[in-house]
Design an enzyme around this catalytic site. Sequence first.
Site, mmCIF file in Angstrom:
data_model
loop_
_atom_site.group_PDB
_atom_site.id
_atom_site.type_symbol
_atom_site.label_atom_id
_atom_site.label_comp_id
_atom_site.label_asym_id
_atom_site.label_seq_id
_atom_site.Cartn_x
_atom_site.Cartn_y
_atom_site.Cartn_z
ATOM 1 C CE LYS A 152 47.437 -24.935 7.707
ATOM 2 N NZ LYS A 152 46.175 -25.368 8.300
ATOM 3 N NE ARG A 188 38.677 -19.502 5.496
ATOM 4 C CZ ARG A 188 39.734 -20.315 5.545
ATOM 5 N NH1 ARG A 188 40.866 -19.886 6.056
ATOM 6 N NH2 ARG A 188 39.664 -21.543 5.090
ATOM 7 N NE ARG A 236 39.504 -19.111 10.109
ATOM 8 C CZ ARG A 236 40.308 -20.076 9.698
ATOM 9 N NH1 ARG A 236 41.591 -20.051 9.986
ATOM 10 N NH2 ARG A 236 39.821 -21.083 9.004
ATOM 11 N NE ARG A 245 44.371 -27.944 2.421
ATOM 12 C CZ ARG A 245 44.350 -26.712 2.902
ATOM 13 N NH1 ARG A 245 45.267 -25.849 2.557
ATOM 14 N NH2 ARG A 245 43.407 -26.351 3.744
ATOM 15 N NE ARG A 265 38.335 -25.599 5.953
ATOM 16 C CZ ARG A 265 38.245 -24.493 6.695
ATOM 17 N NH1 ARG A 265 37.069 -24.079 7.128
ATOM 18 N NH2 ARG A 265 39.309 -23.799 6.977
#
Length: 228
Positions: free
Chosen positions: A13, A159, A127, A88, A170
């Site tokens: 996203k 992160r 990532r 969300r 998540r």
Amino acid sequence: MNIIIFGPPGAGKGTQSEFIVKKFNLFKLSTGDLLREEINKKTPLGVKITSIVNSGALVSDEIINKLIENIVSNNNYKNKIIFDGYPRNLPQAENLNKLLLKYDQKIDLVIRLKVSLDIIKKRITGRLICSKCGNTYNEFFNPPEINSSCCKKEFLEKRADDNTDVAVKRFETYEKSTEPVLDYYKKMDLIKDINGETDIESIYSKISHYLSLIEGWLCIITPYNYVF
Ligand code: AMP
């Protein structure tokens, strides 16, 4: 035009929003980015939410909805927002609807990126984010250029919530709380599904195609960014 980019964590996203922002002159409203900014600056809000974000759970609707109203009420961003990571859950979707009505706006499109848990795990654990310019990379699929003038190894960070255990948590939070939001937008006939497991350029060209179909937007699309 306001749009929502929807999908599980690691769906791409953020990456796709960056492309869209540049080509369509929109403003990216990423609740995750706003929360991480508070955490990095160690503001009272940041301190309060650090453990929640790092565990993969959701921050309270009250906190999030306040952050959202600050942006939606700002005339500079009117009808120019791409929502990334919001709404969300159903109460957030209902709140967004109310806010948009209050400020005379609406959602024009919801893009859903579909990605399986296996791919998500790889995307999340690989990532890397450049702490200088914010560009996102993936050490497996999309590493930064060796001779990059900005995104050098010493600036690339992970992160705190990008590890396998938190990724699974998540994903579960997404399935339980966030997926029901799709029904809300299905009833409004706003959703376009895109396979988020293909390469970045093909995904972007499909998104670009859907954006080009939104009434009143074709005029600003140049041949350069109008790709199929
Ligand atoms: P993201 O960058 O969108 O993956 O978000 C990272 C984390 O920030 C999430 O796992 C949540 O803890 C928190 N977060 C981001 N957006 C929201 C939201 N709309 N509602 C509640 N928590 C959120």
